[in-house]
Design a protein around this motif. Structure first.
Motif, PDB file in Angstrom:
ATOM      1  N   HIS A   5      15.126  -0.164   6.593  1.00  0.00           N
ATOM      2  CA  HIS A   5      13.688   0.454   5.921  1.00  0.00           C
ATOM      3  C   HIS A   5      14.329   1.478   4.874  1.00  0.00           C
ATOM      4  O   HIS A   5      13.375   2.093   4.274  1.00  0.00           O
ATOM      5  CB  HIS A   5      12.962   1.102   6.848  1.00  0.00           C
ATOM      6  CG  HIS A   5      12.230   0.019   7.837  1.00  0.00           C
ATOM      7  ND1 HIS A   5      12.254   0.140   9.346  1.00  0.00           N
ATOM      8  CD2 HIS A   5      11.255  -1.147   7.650  1.00  0.00           C
ATOM      9  CE1 HIS A   5      11.510  -0.742   9.776  1.00  0.00           C
ATOM     10  NE2 HIS A   5      11.318  -1.685   8.805  1.00  0.00           N
ATOM     11  N   LEU A  42      14.563   7.541   7.350  1.00  0.00           N
ATOM     12  CA  LEU A  42      13.821   7.350   5.984  1.00  0.00           C
ATOM     13  C   LEU A  42      14.251   8.628   5.218  1.00  0.00           C
ATOM     14  O   LEU A  42      14.252   8.659   3.998  1.00  0.00           O
ATOM     15  CB  LEU A  42      12.633   7.396   5.812  1.00  0.00           C
ATOM     16  CG  LEU A  42      11.803   6.298   6.550  1.00  0.00           C
ATOM     17  CD1 LEU A  42      10.321   6.285   6.410  1.00  0.00           C
ATOM     18  CD2 LEU A  42      12.466   4.881   6.262  1.00  0.00           C
ATOM     19  N   ALA A  53      10.844   3.021  12.222  1.00  0.00           N
ATOM     20  CA  ALA A  53      11.837   2.947  11.212  1.00  0.00           C
ATOM     21  C   ALA A  53      13.385   2.882  11.592  1.00  0.00           C
ATOM     22  O   ALA A  53      13.807   3.127  12.715  1.00  0.00           O
ATOM     23  CB  ALA A  53      11.677   4.194  10.422  1.00  0.00           C
ATOM     24  N   ALA A  84      13.110   5.272   0.428  1.00  0.00           N
ATOM     25  CA  ALA A  84      11.862   4.736   1.235  1.00  0.00           C
ATOM     26  C   ALA A  84      11.036   6.130   1.580  1.00  0.00           C
ATOM     27  O   ALA A  84       9.797   5.742   1.728  1.00  0.00           O
ATOM     28  CB  ALA A  84      12.302   4.129   2.152  1.00  0.00           C
ATOM     29  N   PHE A 143      11.074  -1.380   3.507  1.00  0.00           N
ATOM     30  CA  PHE A 143       9.945  -0.242   4.084  1.00  0.00           C
ATOM     31  C   PHE A 143       8.471  -0.816   3.855  1.00  0.00           C
ATOM     32  O   PHE A 143       7.660  -1.086   4.593  1.00  0.00           O
ATOM     33  CB  PHE A 143      10.154   0.858   3.809  1.00  0.00           C
ATOM     34  CG  PHE A 143       9.294   1.869   4.284  1.00  0.00           C
ATOM     35  CD1 PHE A 143       9.093   2.197   5.818  1.00  0.00           C
ATOM     36  CD2 PHE A 143       8.552   2.776   3.773  1.00  0.00           C
ATOM     37  CE1 PHE A 143       8.285   2.603   6.189  1.00  0.00           C
ATOM     38  CE2 PHE A 143       7.847   3.829   4.402  1.00  0.00           C
ATOM     39  CZ  PHE A 143       7.680   3.900   5.778  1.00  0.00           C
ATOM     40  N   ASP A 178       7.481  -4.231   5.599  1.00  0.00           N
ATOM     41  CA  ASP A 178       7.182  -4.074   6.769  1.00  0.00           C
ATOM     42  C   ASP A 178       5.839  -3.228   6.933  1.00  0.00           C
ATOM     43  O   ASP A 178       5.188  -3.511   7.937  1.00  0.00           O
ATOM     44  CB  ASP A 178       8.256  -3.650   7.331  1.00  0.00           C
ATOM     45  CG  ASP A 178       8.811  -4.136   8.901  1.00  0.00           C
ATOM     46  OD1 ASP A 178       8.158  -5.103   9.167  1.00  0.00           O
ATOM     47  OD2 ASP A 178       9.723  -3.585   9.499  1.00  0.00           O
TER      48      ASP A 178
END
Length: 933
Positions: free
Chosen positions: A64, A112, A60, A117, A70, A73
């Motif tokens: 993201h 995150l 991460a 996310a 996020f 990916d």
């Protein structure tokens, strides 16, 4: 299988963590939550490398923080690992698809935290399908609600579990870095780094390629001011903190234990609780105890104390420490206050605190004091001298300990302090040369077992009862050469982690080695690491026990420990380690007669100086074996002299070892057979051993199997299958035993689910129907131990069959009966209590073992060996205290031995048992009938 983004790191393989991750991921997901430098990424990479399934790896980062980036990916990484997944950008659609197993790793998940996310990550964990396993690594506590029901299977592994244990640090330096340290320096390195993996690695980088004296000096100089360590912490921890939080860390580092109220009084504010909670959430090397107390990690605290001096200057920093000391004194935290006064250079107040603390210094570890106080204070304060004497005693340095304790006693002005000194001096003098000093303390019993007739001491030790009696029986039996008692498991009447419970734990491992149940080096190394801070002498013996597997490197390791003992004035440790080194050289065929005969002569002299005739008997037996290896001219005369000495000392095992020179086929004592036989081949890495006697346990060659996450009914299923292994058990028998109240349909379904869970635990990743551990034969199931492993119950039954097939007049009859006693490790599956499926077999094995002991006692009496007979009869009584013939034989054997007081004591206990059963004594007290052998 290496997936995209994998770091490919190497390092020490820590099986305890890999096993824990396997158990956690079997339920779905695991979160590694710890500050930087705790080896989260390394552990994830090592685990992924062991997996047969594909791995999707996502690191991460800033891109993201938005849910869309996020999610895209995540989907891309999963499809790269599993191309058969549908071509979609919708995460929920992807998770709803059917697929093969995948491990998804999300590293640096703290990026995150607090972003939209993070909700995607929570949704992923909630919707996680059966084919997906998720491992998350983060520096901060996730904002996800892990208490919700859907996430009950997510386990969090924290810095406490990830930190290096002492034995792991030793393995890392020795096996990976190839630059080992002596145990005392290892303990100091562990104390300074707190097991922080990055701290240990940074120490290695700063000393790589240097000679041992320089590496040792670098450990002694560790104080948090090393530039490489400070740079790492400043860059990776402090740089991410807001200014007020960083200042709070530095100013409050003067406390060992922090509370909000204590910090508020120091700083003159009311917001400390918020700062402490935020530091813990950020995992900024801050841990809470759940009761309002917090501590800073040792490596971070050393850095913070150095930063305090840089920020305030020396004088102001000393004043700040003095302010903290006054607050601590008001809180009656006197030990912590004393340390704060020392940092403030206020020696008068430090001495005043020491006088008030008194005996608490003695029970505390000495090292935190030793590193703070100057030598002059350590040499003149009676309480510190008492602590130093106790520390020397725990190291096995008896004479220096007595001198230190006598000096402390002379400095005390109060009777209470002198009494503490005199008790410690009395304990030390038990182990100095001289006659037996009675049987008051359990240690006096052990000392007596080193001087004469250990088998007799083992038989009498039942009077001690509890853990102390169990320990004396275990050690005395080993000294006699018959480690055939019950597996010495503490029953809880001794202090957890204290010398008795710890010694019992070590004896259990040593017994398993002597009986062929080789514990792994990992188990003993972990034990040594646990014991090192409190009981360094016992830790040294655990390291020595790890060498008894008998390979050539083990010979070198044992002799290295012997040199260490000689250097440290540990006379008892030196004698034991030198003896083990000779024993291993004989087993491995690496003995050098030209030099080792002088080593054996020196060992005999050492044991004589210790006034330890039992150890001297074993030393003489080893000397004979060394002479036999050289076919020396004086072998016959030496063997006769040594055998006579061993008989006088009452050590039948040593006599048998000498007799093995001429007639090895007649030697019945198992530990002696192990001594003269070639060393076993190194066990395969997948070899498995299972113990059901004395408590259930499973071990691979690389460590015990961890099953914290396995449900109780699944554990019971494994124990039931192990009880019958290598035989098969019909499914109806399993269902009836484990679900007796359920309908046949429900019981069959429950058994199916339990078998499936057991397969996943024993052989994770194995294709369906291909589990190596469980075989199905029609409607029955069989537990199969990989690597040729066997259960201890199977070994016991085999020994019983061999003994039953042999008459008592055969030359090897005694050896076969001993093999039964040796294989019996205690009650069968005691954790299953009165379960119907175990009670009958438990009683049968107990009765058969007691009968074997009685038969052996009769044979030994017939052969004119009353000491060995008393030991066997005592064993029978210990297994079955209601066995009438065993009591009669014990009384008779002790009488023939000339131990009339012990015989009277046994007669009294026999009559007590009869009275308990409501049976009149068949023999009047003092008029015992001869026992027909």
């Amino acid at each position: 299988m290496r997936g995209p983004g994998r770091p490919g790191r190497v390092g020490l393989i820590r099986r305890r963590l890999l096993d824990r991750m396997a158990a956690s991921l079997d339920g779905g997901a695991v979160v590694l939550c710890a500050p930087c430098g705790f080896g989260k990424t390394t552990l994830l990479d090592q685990y992924a490398s062991l997996m047969a399934q594909p791995v999707a790896w996502l690191v991460a980062g800033p891109r993201h923080v938005e849910p869309h980036g996020f999610t895209v990916d995540l989907v891309r990484r999963l499809r790269q690992a599993r191309p058969d997944l549908p071509d979609t950008s919708d995460l929920e659609e992807l998770l709803a698809a059917d697929s093969g197993p995948v491990l998804l790793v999300i590293d640096d998940a703290h990026c995150l935290g607090g972003t939209p996310a993070e909700a995607v990550l929570e949704r992923l964990l909630v919707m996680m399908p059966e084919w997906l396993q998720v491992a998350v690594a983060t520096r901060h506590t996730p904002g996800i609600n892990l208490t919700r029901h859907e996430l009950s299977g997510v386990e969090v592994i924290t810095s406490e579990q990830l930190r290096f244990r002492l034995w792991e640090t030793a393995q890392l330096l020795d096996e990976v870095y190839r630059e080992p340290l002596p145990p005392s320096d290892l303990a100091a390195l562990d104390r300074h780094t707190g097991g922080w993996p990055a701290g240990i690695h940074l120490y290695h980088l700063s000393t790589r390629g240097r000679a041992l004296p320089q590496r040792r000096a670098a450990v002694a100089a560790l104080d948090g001011r090393a530039s490489v360590t400070r740079s790492y912490l400043a860059r990776n921890i402090l740089a991410d903190l807001p200014g007020p939080l960083r200042d709070f860390l530095i100013r409050t580092s003067v406390f060992d234990t922090l509370t909000a109220a204590r910090c508020d009084r120091l700083l003159g504010g009311d917001s400390s609780w918020r700062h402490l909670a935020e530091l813990e959430r950020r995992q900024a090397f801050t841990t809470g105890d759940g009761c309002g107390g917090y501590r800073y990690h040792q490596a971070m605290r050393c850095h913070l104390l150095a930063s305090l001096v840089e920020d305030l200057g020396h004088e102001a920093a000393r004043a700040w420490h003095r302010r903290a000391a006054e607050l601590l004194r008001e809180d009656d935290a006197l030990a912590e206050a004393a340390r704060a006064y020392v940092r403030a250079d206020d020696w008068a107040m430090a001495r005043a605190m020491l006088e008030r603390i008194g005996v608490d210094i003695v029970v505390d570890e000495l090292e935190p004091w030793r590193e703070l106080f100057p030598d002059a204070l350590l040499a003149d304060d009676p309480w510190l001298l008492l602590a130093e004497g106790r520390h020397l005693l725990a190291q096995g340095r008896l004479r220096p300990a007595v001198r230190c304790l006598e000096r402390a006693a002379g400095l005390f002005s109060d009777e209470a302090g002198r009494a503490h000194c005199h008790r410690s001096i009395a304990t030390a003098r038990i182990w100095l040369p001289g006659p037996s000093r009675g049987f008051g303390e359990w240690s006096a019993w052990l000392r007596a077992a080193t001087q004469r007739h250990p088998g007799l001491i083992a038989a009498q030790a039942e009077r001690l009862g509890g853990d102390r009696g169990r320990l004396v029986r275990a050690v005395a039996g080993l000294l006699a050469g018959s480690p055939d008692g019950e597996r010495p498991v503490p029953d809880g009447d001794s202090e957890p982690g204290g010398p008795v419970a710890s010694a019992l734990r070590l004896c259990r491992s040593v017994r398993d080695v002597a009986t062929g149940r080789l514990p792994t080096g990992t188990v003993l190394a972990e034990l040594a690491g646990d014991l090192a801070p409190r009981l360094p002498w016992l830790a040294r013996m655990a390291r020595l026990a790890a060498t008894v597997t008998g390979t050539e490197p083990d010979v070198k390791a044992a002799r290295h420990i012997a040199e260490e003992c000689v250097r440290d004035d540990d006379d008892w440790g030196a004698a034991i380690a030198i003896g083990v080194g000779l024993w291993l050289a004989l087993r491995t065929g690496t003995v050098q007669p030209d030099t080792d005969r002088y080593v054996a002569e020196d060992l005999v002299a050492r044991c004589r100086r210790l006034d330890a005739a039992v150890l001297e008997a074993w030393a003489r037996a080893l000397e004979v074996r060394v002479l036999a290896a050289d076919d020396a001219d004086d072998l016959t005369e030496a063997a006769q002299s040594a055998a006579a000495f061993c008989r006088k000392a009452g050590v039948p095992g040593a006599v048998a070892l000498i007799e093995a020179v001429r007639r090895p086929e007649t030697v019945p004592v198992p530990v002696v057979r192990a001594a003269v036989a070639p060393a076993p081949a190194e066990p395969a890495r997948n070899a498995v051993s299972v113990w059901c006697l004395g408590g259930f346990r499973m071990e691979r060659a690389d460590g015990p199997l961890r099953w914290d996450a396995v449900k109780p009914r699944v554990r019971a299923l494994l124990r039931l299958l192990a009880l019958h292994s290598p035989g098969a058990v019909h499914r109806e028998v399993l269902a009836e035993a484990l679900w007796p109240a359920a309908s046949p349909r429900v019981a069959a379904h429950s058994l199916h689910v339990a078998l499936s869970s057991l397969r996943q635990f024993l052989d994770p990743g194995a294709p369906r129907g291909r589990c190596r551990w469980l075989e199905r034969e029609g409607e029955a199931y069989r537990l199969v131990l990989p690597g040729g492993g066997r259960t201890d119950v199977a070994v016991l039954r085999e020994a019983m069959r061999a003994a039953a097939a042999c008459g008592t007049d055969a030359p090897h009859a005694a050896g076969l009966q001993r093999a039964v006693l040796q294989a019996y490790g205690g009650d069968l599956l005691p954790e299953d209590g009165a379960a119907e499926w175990v009670v009958a077999e438990r009683d049968r094995l107990r009765r058969a073992t007691a009968e074997a002991a009685v038969t052996l006692a009769r044979i030994e009496l017939r052969n004119g060996s009353p000491a060995a007979a008393a030991s066997a009869a005592g064993r029978a009584v210990a297994v079955d205290r209601y066995h009438d013939a065993a009591w009669r034989l014990l009384v008779e054997a002790l009488d023939r031995q000339g131990a009339h007081a012990a015989a009277r004591d046994a007669q009294t206990r026999y009559q007590s048992v009869l009275a308990e059963l409501g049976i009149a004594s068949p023999v009047a007290a003092g008029r015992r009938r001869p026992v027909r052998a």
